[in-house]
Scaffold this active site. Structure first.
Site, mmCIF file in Angstrom:
data_model
loop_
_atom_site.group_PDB
_atom_site.id
_atom_site.type_symbol
_atom_site.label_atom_id
_atom_site.label_comp_id
_atom_site.label_asym_id
_atom_site.label_seq_id
_atom_site.Cartn_x
_atom_site.Cartn_y
_atom_site.Cartn_z
ATOM 1 N N TYR A 86 66.572 33.701 74.189
ATOM 2 C CA TYR A 86 66.222 32.352 74.646
ATOM 3 C C TYR A 86 64.690 32.261 74.699
ATOM 4 O O TYR A 86 64.073 32.247 75.734
ATOM 5 C CB TYR A 86 66.838 32.153 76.036
ATOM 6 C CG TYR A 86 66.799 30.752 76.604
ATOM 7 C CD1 TYR A 86 66.241 29.684 75.919
ATOM 8 C CD2 TYR A 86 67.334 30.504 77.862
ATOM 9 C CE1 TYR A 86 66.223 28.416 76.473
ATOM 10 C CE2 TYR A 86 67.324 29.241 78.422
ATOM 11 C CZ TYR A 86 66.757 28.201 77.726
ATOM 12 O OH TYR A 86 66.732 26.955 78.298
ATOM 13 N N ARG B 259 57.845 25.114 93.894
ATOM 14 C CA ARG B 259 56.489 24.938 94.440
ATOM 15 C C ARG B 259 56.507 24.217 95.774
ATOM 16 O O ARG B 259 57.338 23.340 95.973
ATOM 17 C CB ARG B 259 55.664 24.049 93.507
ATOM 18 C CG ARG B 259 55.227 24.690 92.285
ATOM 19 C CD ARG B 259 54.123 23.852 91.636
ATOM 20 N NE ARG B 259 54.115 24.226 90.228
ATOM 21 C CZ ARG B 259 54.519 23.438 89.266
ATOM 22 N NH1 ARG B 259 54.909 22.215 89.528
ATOM 23 N NH2 ARG B 259 54.508 23.868 88.025
#
Ligand code: UDP
Length: 380
Positions: A332, A155
């Protein structure tokens, strides 16, 4: 399925319910016995579902990373970059990363190393990804699939929230309460081995949902799937606040553990209500899974995925047995994805039972037993 009028029995070989989300009250602190579990989801249906069982707090995961004597915020965001390079503005950071990436000439990332380098450049990779990932997976970053790192947000805002999902929190009072609620009106047998139980009671069920290791179900007939295991060193420390955060990652190679969890920080509401002058921490050591150790993470590289596909084919032929969860589907999976898959599976099952002719067929199939599809040990 209970609501649909079925009688359900849950069998667990451990001496408690809840699998790896199990939390245990230790001196008034909810300890995540099998590692930190932070519930997050973007799926409103799943969020509503879990909130029917228990109230969630407003915990937002904002881990901290320690690299040698440097400390950084995670996930990779403006707090991380400003600390690393002394830059303040997003555009400066983008330019910095872009210039680092341009020198690498990676067009299509083929593995985790190339993926990480082409996303954040070598400085962040060297300090915050390389060591941690190699400790976590016990493999070189270039031998790991790229998707593992795609879990982490990148970000250009000053936002330390580890997840992008709209909903996040920890069940107030711990996860065990959530599972107890889930198991209301359901028979539960702990300390019970499923395979033994089935041998002794072959006619007791119509359908089985198996959530253990898929390779174990078939007696490892094609060989062992690889799993990473985790060892926890849990300790009570006589100070009220050990590290100031629930999760601290140690990203260099020299520190042998990957992260330290301070459990009380997952439940600030409990600490506020009843402050304690001690705390409980767990150091997390990642280890290669061996028979007898708890499997935690499937190693979804090409070799293992190909092996899984062979087991998957056997599983598809296995009458009246469904496979689910991280180990049953060798994926996963995050908690919310497991729940979404389970809700969908239950929907399909109910639709199936609505068709009465299926029930008849199943009963007949059961009489013939479910063992016939096991591959031979010589590996067919
Ligand atoms: N990762 C990293 N540095 C960190 C944290 C994570 O390089 O400080 C990488 C690492 O490869 C790890 C992956 O990101 O396996 C996913 O991390 P996450 O925290 O989502 O894993 P989990 O909580 O499921 O163990």
């Amino acid at each position: 399925m209970t609501k649909a009028g079925k009688r359900c029995l849950v069998i667990d070989k451990r001496d408690h319910i809840g699998g790896n989300v199990y939390t245990e009250d230790v001196d008034g602190i909810q300890v995540h016995k099998y590692g930190a579990h932070i519930f997050h989801t973007d799926d409103e249906k799943v969020w509503k579902y879990v909130n029917r069982m228990v109230k969630f707090n407003h915990y937002i995961n904002s881990p901290v990373a320690i690299y040698k004597d440097e400390i950084y915020n995670l996930p990779f965001n403006m707090n991380t970059f400003s600390r690393m390079w002394g830059l303040k503005k997003p555009q400066e950071v983008r330019d910095k990363i872009d210039s680092q990436i341009a020198e690498l000439h990676i067009t299509e990332p083929k593995n985790l190393e190339e993926q990480a380098l082409s996303l954040v450049g070598p400085d962040v990779y060297e300090k915050l990804i390389k060591g941690y990932t190699q400790k976590q997976w016990g493999r070189e970053c270039r031998d790991l699939p790229a998707f593992i790192i795609q879990r982490l947000p990148l970000r250009f805002t000053y936002d330390n929230n580890y997840f992008n999902d709209r909903f996040q929190g920890i069940p107030i009072g711990g996860y065990t309460g959530l599972v107890e609620k889930l198991l209301e009106n359901i028979d539960v047998m702990t300390d019970t081995d499923f395979f033994e139980y089935r041998k002794e009671h072959p006619d007791m069920y119509d359908r089985v949902l198996y959530t253990g290791m898929i390779d174990e179900y078939f007696d490892f007939c094609y060989g062992h799937l690889e799993y990473r295991s985790v060892r926890f060193e849990t300790e009570r420390v006589e100070e009220p606040n050990y590290q100031g955060n629930a999760v601290v990652n140690y990203t260099d190679q020299e520190v042998p553990y990957t992260r330290v969890i301070e459990h009380k920080h997952f439940a600030p509401e409990a600490e506020q209500e009843n402050p304690k002058d001690y705390t409980i921490i767990s150091r997390e050591y990642s280890e290669e899974g061996h028979p007898g150790m708890e499997p935690y993470y499937p190693v979804n590289d090409e070799k293992n995925n190909a092996l899984y596909e062979k087991y998957r084919e056997l599983a598809d032929r296995e009458e009246n047995v469904l496979f689910g969860g991280r180990l049953g589907s060798y994926q996963y999976y995050d908690m919310d994805k497991v729940i979404a898959a389970a809700i969908e599976l239950a929907r399909q099952e109910r639709a199936r039972y609505a068709d009465k002719t299926v029930q008849k067929k199943e009963t007949n199939a059961l009489k013939q037993g479910t063992q016939e599809n096991k591959c031979s040990r010589s590996g067919d």
